[in-house]
Design a protein around this motif. Structure first.
Motif, mmCIF file in Angstrom:
data_model
loop_
_atom_site.group_PDB
_atom_site.id
_atom_site.type_symbol
_atom_site.label_atom_id
_atom_site.label_comp_id
_atom_site.label_asym_id
_atom_site.label_seq_id
_atom_site.Cartn_x
_atom_site.Cartn_y
_atom_site.Cartn_z
ATOM 1 N N VAL A 1 12.724 1.982 -30.656
ATOM 2 C CA VAL A 1 12.322 2.871 -31.748
ATOM 3 C C VAL A 1 13.560 3.495 -32.404
ATOM 4 C CG1 VAL A 1 11.147 5.053 -32.251
ATOM 5 C CG2 VAL A 1 10.012 3.329 -30.859
ATOM 6 N N ARG A 2 14.527 3.915 -31.612
ATOM 7 C CA ARG A 2 15.739 4.525 -32.178
ATOM 8 C C ARG A 2 16.520 3.524 -33.010
ATOM 9 N NH1 ARG A 2 18.561 9.027 -28.770
ATOM 10 N NH2 ARG A 2 20.085 8.489 -30.354
ATOM 11 N N ASP A 3 16.591 2.279 -32.553
ATOM 12 C CA ASP A 3 17.297 1.263 -33.324
ATOM 13 C C ASP A 3 16.574 0.942 -34.628
ATOM 14 O OD1 ASP A 3 19.348 1.052 -31.531
ATOM 15 O OD2 ASP A 3 18.517 -0.705 -30.490
ATOM 16 N N SER A 4 15.264 0.915 -34.603
ATOM 17 C CA SER A 4 14.526 0.549 -35.814
ATOM 18 C C SER A 4 14.577 1.645 -36.868
ATOM 19 C CB SER A 4 13.070 0.206 -35.473
ATOM 20 O OG SER A 4 12.404 1.357 -34.996
ATOM 21 N N LYS B 1 0.825 -1.197 0.000
ATOM 22 C CA LYS B 1 0.000 0.000 0.000
ATOM 23 C C LYS B 1 0.870 1.262 0.000
ATOM 24 C CE LYS B 1 -4.083 1.674 2.393
ATOM 25 N NZ LYS B 1 -4.957 1.503 3.537
ATOM 26 N N LYS B 2 2.021 1.230 0.657
ATOM 27 C CA LYS B 2 2.903 2.386 0.708
ATOM 28 C C LYS B 2 3.840 2.453 -0.504
ATOM 29 C CE LYS B 2 3.040 2.915 5.679
ATOM 30 N NZ LYS B 2 3.866 2.975 6.869
ATOM 31 N N ALA B 3 4.204 1.343 -1.117
ATOM 32 C CA ALA B 3 5.236 1.305 -2.146
ATOM 33 C C ALA B 3 4.697 1.122 -3.558
ATOM 34 C CB ALA B 3 6.225 0.197 -1.828
ATOM 35 N N TRP B 4 3.406 1.066 -3.776
ATOM 36 C CA TRP B 4 2.910 0.771 -5.117
ATOM 37 C C TRP B 4 3.164 1.914 -6.102
ATOM 38 C CZ3 TRP B 4 -0.915 3.042 -8.090
ATOM 39 C CH2 TRP B 4 -1.712 4.001 -7.463
ATOM 40 N N ILE B 5 3.143 3.163 -5.669
ATOM 41 C CA ILE B 5 3.394 4.283 -6.584
ATOM 42 C C ILE B 5 4.868 4.314 -6.996
ATOM 43 C CG2 ILE B 5 3.418 6.795 -6.785
ATOM 44 C CD1 ILE B 5 0.819 6.878 -5.258
ATOM 45 N N PRO B 6 5.834 4.208 -6.090
ATOM 46 C CA PRO B 6 7.228 4.180 -6.554
ATOM 47 C C PRO B 6 7.529 2.967 -7.429
ATOM 48 C CG PRO B 6 7.159 4.728 -4.227
ATOM 49 C CD PRO B 6 5.775 4.351 -4.645
ATOM 50 N N LEU B 7 6.940 1.805 -7.110
ATOM 51 C CA LEU B 7 7.144 0.619 -7.952
ATOM 52 C C LEU B 7 6.553 0.826 -9.341
ATOM 53 C CD1 LEU B 7 6.461 -2.324 -5.457
ATOM 54 C CD2 LEU B 7 8.631 -1.662 -6.496
ATOM 55 N N LEU B 8 5.382 1.401 -9.422
ATOM 56 C CA LEU B 8 4.764 1.686 -10.722
ATOM 57 C C LEU B 8 5.605 2.676 -11.523
ATOM 58 C CD1 LEU B 8 2.327 1.267 -12.591
ATOM 59 C CD2 LEU B 8 1.255 3.219 -11.459
ATOM 60 N N LEU B 9 6.162 3.658 -10.841
ATOM 61 C CA LEU B 9 7.009 4.643 -11.494
ATOM 62 C C LEU B 9 8.265 3.985 -12.060
ATOM 63 C CD1 LEU B 9 7.276 7.667 -12.098
ATOM 64 C CD2 LEU B 9 8.489 7.893 -9.952
ATOM 65 N N VAL B 10 8.893 3.081 -11.318
ATOM 66 C CA VAL B 10 10.072 2.373 -11.798
ATOM 67 C C VAL B 10 9.729 1.534 -13.016
ATOM 68 C CG1 VAL B 10 11.716 0.528 -11.213
ATOM 69 C CG2 VAL B 10 11.284 2.376 -9.593
ATOM 70 N N VAL B 11 8.588 0.833 -12.994
ATOM 71 C CA VAL B 11 8.174 0.010 -14.130
ATOM 72 C C VAL B 11 7.909 0.874 -15.359
ATOM 73 C CG1 VAL B 11 6.334 -1.508 -14.978
ATOM 74 C CG2 VAL B 11 7.295 -1.872 -12.705
ATOM 75 N N VAL B 12 7.243 2.011 -15.193
ATOM 76 C CA VAL B 12 6.923 2.888 -16.325
ATOM 77 C C VAL B 12 8.197 3.472 -16.927
ATOM 78 C CG1 VAL B 12 5.825 5.095 -16.924
ATOM 79 C CG2 VAL B 12 4.574 3.403 -15.598
ATOM 80 N N VAL B 13 9.143 3.916 -16.102
ATOM 81 C CA VAL B 13 10.396 4.480 -16.616
ATOM 82 C C VAL B 13 11.197 3.411 -17.350
ATOM 83 C CG1 VAL B 13 12.626 5.444 -15.895
ATOM 84 C CG2 VAL B 13 10.510 6.370 -14.967
ATOM 85 N N LEU C 1 10.060 0.641 -18.802
ATOM 86 C CA LEU C 1 9.346 0.303 -20.035
ATOM 87 C C LEU C 1 9.497 1.418 -21.072
ATOM 88 C CD1 LEU C 1 7.535 -1.819 -21.346
ATOM 89 C CD2 LEU C 1 5.574 -0.601 -20.418
ATOM 90 N N GLY C 2 9.421 2.665 -20.632
ATOM 91 C CA GLY C 2 9.590 3.798 -21.551
ATOM 92 C C GLY C 2 10.983 3.841 -22.146
ATOM 93 N N GLY C 3 12.002 3.592 -21.336
ATOM 94 C CA GLY C 3 13.380 3.556 -21.834
ATOM 95 C C GLY C 3 13.585 2.446 -22.840
ATOM 96 N N TYR C 4 13.011 1.286 -22.571
ATOM 97 C CA TYR C 4 13.116 0.167 -23.504
ATOM 98 C C TYR C 4 12.458 0.513 -24.840
ATOM 99 C CZ TYR C 4 12.377 -4.397 -25.589
ATOM 100 O OH TYR C 4 12.346 -5.445 -26.456
#
Length: 145
Positions: A28-31, A6-18, A20-23
């Motif tokens: 896209v740059r390689d293609s 309940k306390k860590a779900w926002i930071p964990l979601l932020l790490v996953v989004v960053v 995934l976005g970097g990947y």
């Protein structure tokens, strides 16, 4: 366990989004070849000598002589002013640029009634104008030399 989630779900979601976005950005740059290297070409390409230089001559004439104020563009496209130039007046520039604009403007003094300007490129008259009036003002323009 639920209390920690309940306390860590926002930071964990932020790490996953960053992550995934970097990947996605890397994929896209390689293609699209953003990281592709270009060849340097011929090593002697910078050693070429200028070829086919253009000789541009500005001329201002009057049958009675006198003086004029002349503005013209040089080979770098920079304007120059020549005040009280005695007639006939001419100036030649040499350039190896693939294209440039040739422009001359002249203003005659009170003793001049007829004024003529010409722009000559490699021996060919590209613009020729004349005017009959008191204190004549004239210009010659070649858009692409």
């Amino acid at each position: 366990m639920f209390r920690i989630f309940k306390k860590a779900w926002i930071p964990l979601l932020l790490v996953v989004v960053v992550a995934l976005g970097g990947y996605i950005v890397l994929r896209v740059r390689d293609s699209f070849g953003a990281n592709a290297y270009t060849s340097n070409g011929d090593a002697n390409a910078d050693d070429t000598k200028p070829f086919n230089p253009k000789h541009i001559t500005y001329e201002v004439t009057a049958p009675s002589g006198g003086t004029v104020s002349v503005n013209f563009l040089d080979e770098d496209g920079q304007p120059h002013l020549v005040e009280d130039a005695p007639l006939p007046w001419s100036h030649t520039i040499v350039t190896t640029l693939p294209s440039m604009s040739a422009n001359i403007v002249a203003q005659g003094d009170t003793s001049i009634q007829h004024l003529r300007c010409r722009v000559i490129v490699d021996g060919e008259v590209r613009d020729d104008r004349s005017i009959d009036q008191y204190e004549p003002f004239i210009y010659c323009l070649v858009k692409s030399v």
